[in-house]
Design a protein around this motif. Structure first.
Motif, PDB file in Angstrom:
ATOM      1  N   UNK A 252      -4.813   3.908   5.448  1.00 56.21           N
ATOM      2  CA  UNK A 252      -5.021   4.537   6.762  1.00 56.21           C
ATOM      3  C   UNK A 252      -6.373   3.571   7.311  1.00 56.21           C
ATOM      4  N   UNK A 253      -7.372   3.575   6.535  1.00 57.78           N
ATOM      5  CA  UNK A 253      -8.555   3.013   6.840  1.00 57.78           C
ATOM      6  C   UNK A 253      -8.510   1.575   7.332  1.00 57.78           C
ATOM      7  N   UNK A 254      -7.491   1.019   6.935  1.00 54.27           N
ATOM      8  CA  UNK A 254      -7.299  -0.415   7.467  1.00 54.27           C
ATOM      9  C   UNK A 254      -6.532  -0.488   8.865  1.00 54.27           C
ATOM     10  N   UNK A 255      -6.224   0.570   9.173  1.00 50.36           N
ATOM     11  CA  UNK A 255      -5.737   1.027  10.632  1.00 50.36           C
ATOM     12  C   UNK A 255      -4.277   0.765  10.687  1.00 50.36           C
ATOM     13  N   UNK A 256      -3.326   0.727   9.355  1.00 49.74           N
ATOM     14  CA  UNK A 256      -1.978   0.719   9.355  1.00 49.74           C
ATOM     15  C   UNK A 256      -1.628   2.230   9.921  1.00 49.74           C
ATOM     16  N   UNK A 257      -0.432   2.101  10.519  1.00 52.22           N
ATOM     17  CA  UNK A 257       0.312   3.434  11.290  1.00 52.22           C
ATOM     18  C   UNK A 257       1.561   4.195  10.366  1.00 52.22           C
ATOM     19  N   UNK A 258       2.317   2.932  10.174  1.00 53.90           N
ATOM     20  CA  UNK A 258       3.488   3.728   9.526  1.00 53.90           C
ATOM     21  C   UNK A 258       3.376   3.225   7.810  1.00 53.90           C
ATOM     22  N   UNK A 259       3.004   4.037   7.199  1.00 60.59           N
ATOM     23  CA  UNK A 259       2.736   4.032   5.928  1.00 60.59           C
ATOM     24  C   UNK A 259       3.863   4.394   4.944  1.00 60.59           C
ATOM     25  N   UNK A 260       4.446   3.669   4.147  1.00 58.86           N
ATOM     26  CA  UNK A 260       5.750   4.169   3.243  1.00 58.86           C
ATOM     27  C   UNK A 260       5.119   4.373   1.990  1.00 58.86           C
ATOM     28  N   UNK A 261       6.001   4.941   1.212  1.00 59.40           N
ATOM     29  CA  UNK A 261       5.655   5.530  -0.039  1.00 59.40           C
ATOM     30  C   UNK A 261       7.141   5.128  -1.067  1.00 59.40           C
ATOM     31  N   UNK A 262       6.738   4.353  -2.279  1.00 63.45           N
ATOM     32  CA  UNK A 262       7.902   3.936  -2.983  1.00 63.45           C
ATOM     33  C   UNK A 262       7.602   4.437  -4.088  1.00 63.45           C
ATOM     34  N   UNK A 263       8.626   5.311  -4.661  1.00 58.74           N
ATOM     35  CA  UNK A 263       8.379   5.781  -5.864  1.00 58.74           C
ATOM     36  C   UNK A 263       8.818   7.367  -6.236  1.00 58.74           C
ATOM     37  N   UNK A 264       9.423   8.096  -5.280  1.00 57.05           N
ATOM     38  CA  UNK A 264       9.502   9.246  -5.229  1.00 57.05           C
ATOM     39  C   UNK A 264      10.939   9.451  -6.159  1.00 57.05           C
ATOM     40  N   UNK A 265      10.458  10.623  -6.877  1.00 58.20           N
ATOM     41  CA  UNK A 265      11.561  10.983  -8.104  1.00 58.20           C
ATOM     42  C   UNK A 265      11.677  12.554  -8.071  1.00 58.20           C
ATOM     43  N   UNK A 266      12.773  13.092  -8.640  1.00 60.29           N
ATOM     44  CA  UNK A 266      12.864  14.708  -8.851  1.00 60.29           C
ATOM     45  C   UNK A 266      13.153  15.017 -10.126  1.00 60.29           C
TER      46      UNK A 266
END
Length: 344
Positions: free
Chosen positions: A172-186
């Motif tokens: 976020x501090x780099x100014x990125x707006x669309x930040x994804x996440x890889x690794x979700x598990x249930x």
């Protein structure tokens, strides 16, 4: 028969007790006597029987280490650090891989009852605190990971939620707006993934970034191929991210491979940060920004706690302890770019 204490004593002209004092490092032995005993030891080729000495004291000098996946770079490095810490106490480490399967974790505990093991360092994925207490082996145990908190044994872990929030906050501090996440598990075996997802969401909310379910990519395992496939799905969604937080470094390395294959610049088009600070990330292209969980400190602290329970350093704590090891961000080329990373 190999030479024994009696043989050394006769050669040096001292008592067996004096030889024992020299072998065990007892300080109140005169320099002249110590030199004479050491010379006799060298001449006869005497070697102390450490195993017999430990057994006479009620110890085997052997501990067990049970981890979910030894093919994982993180767990392999963790095992190495634990072995190093154990060697300083002259302990031998027996290693078992459970796969995070409940039946295999229960089988491990059952097998320990039949072996002469002083203690166990265990990272469970399937068994919960009540099951571990019910299956107690009778030997001191230190737990690792996020599956069991405030359970029946000492526990060493990091604050995964805070660490994930710090990684996302950096993007976020780099100014990125669309930040994804890889690794979700249930599921109950995915405690680490769930805590890291929670930290990711917290950081997005604090930075007033949108929480978009379409930017969260689930994986079956934390491997390079899973990261590469998840990154491909995000790019094919029609509105790709400009930054990605991957829940471990292997996922991040796989994601970067897909980005480069598709013609994206890292970090120019998409910044990528991982988690674990494994050695591969220090030599990838670009080098990988990551969260360092302090693997060496986790290992050292786990061995220290086990030693305290065994009475090597203290009488032993009366109740299970929760120990958190601090994390830190390690920022490299995959988020900063080569020039900025070089000048850090």
């Amino acid at each position: 028969m190999p030479p024994g204490l009696k043989d050394v004593a006769e050669r040096a002209g001292v008592s067996i007790k004096t030889v024992s004092n020299v072998v065990n490092g007892y300080v109140h032995v005169s320099p002249e006597t110590r030199a004479r005993v050491q010379a006799a030891i060298g001449e006869l080729g005497y070697r102390p029987n450490v195993a017999a000495r430990q057994l006479r004291g009620g110890r085997s000098g052997v501990i067990a280490l049970a981890l979910p996946d030894l093919q994982s770079a993180y767990f392999a490095e963790l095992a190495g650090f634990i072995i190093q810490a154990a060697e300083k106490r002259h302990w031998t480490v027996l290693i078992d891989q459970t796969g995070g399967v409940a039946e295999r974790e229960r089988g491990l505990l059952a097998r320990l009852r039949r072996h002469l093991i002083d203690g166990l360092i265990f990272s469970p994925l399937a068994l919960a605190g009540q099951e571990l207490a019910a299956d107690a082996t009778g030997v001191p145990m230190v737990l690792l990971g996020e599956r069991v908190w405030h359970g029946p044994a000492d526990h060493v872990a990091i604050d995964n939620m805070a660490a994930a929030a710090d990684a996302t906050r950096h993007l976020c501090e780099l100014g990125r707006r669309r930040i994804a996440a890889i690794g979700a598990q249930e599921g109950p075996v995915a405690a680490s993934a769930q805590q890291r997802l929670a930290g990711y969401r917290i950081a997005l909310e604090q930075a007033q970034r949108p929480w978009l379910p379409g930017l969260v990519a689930a994986v079956e395992e934390f491997r390079r191929a899973d990261g590469a496939a998840a990154m491909a799905r995000l790019l094919d969604s029609g509105d790709p991210p400009d930054a990605v937080f991957c829940f471990n470094d292997l996922l991040a390395i796989g994601a970067i491979r897909t980005l480069l294959d598709r013609g994206y610049a890292v970090p120019g088009d998409v910044a990528v940060i991982g988690f674990d600070d494994i050695e591969d990330g220090r030599f990838s292209t670009p080098t990988l920004s990551t969260v360092s969980p302090g693997t060496d400190r986790i290992a050292t602290r786990a061995v220290e706690l086990l030693a305290e329970r065994l009475g090597d350093d203290a009488a032993g704590a009366p109740s299970p302890r929760e120990v958190r090891v601090g994390h830190r961000l390690v920022l490299r080329e995959s988020t900063l770019g080569r020039l900025a990373a070089r000048h850090r």
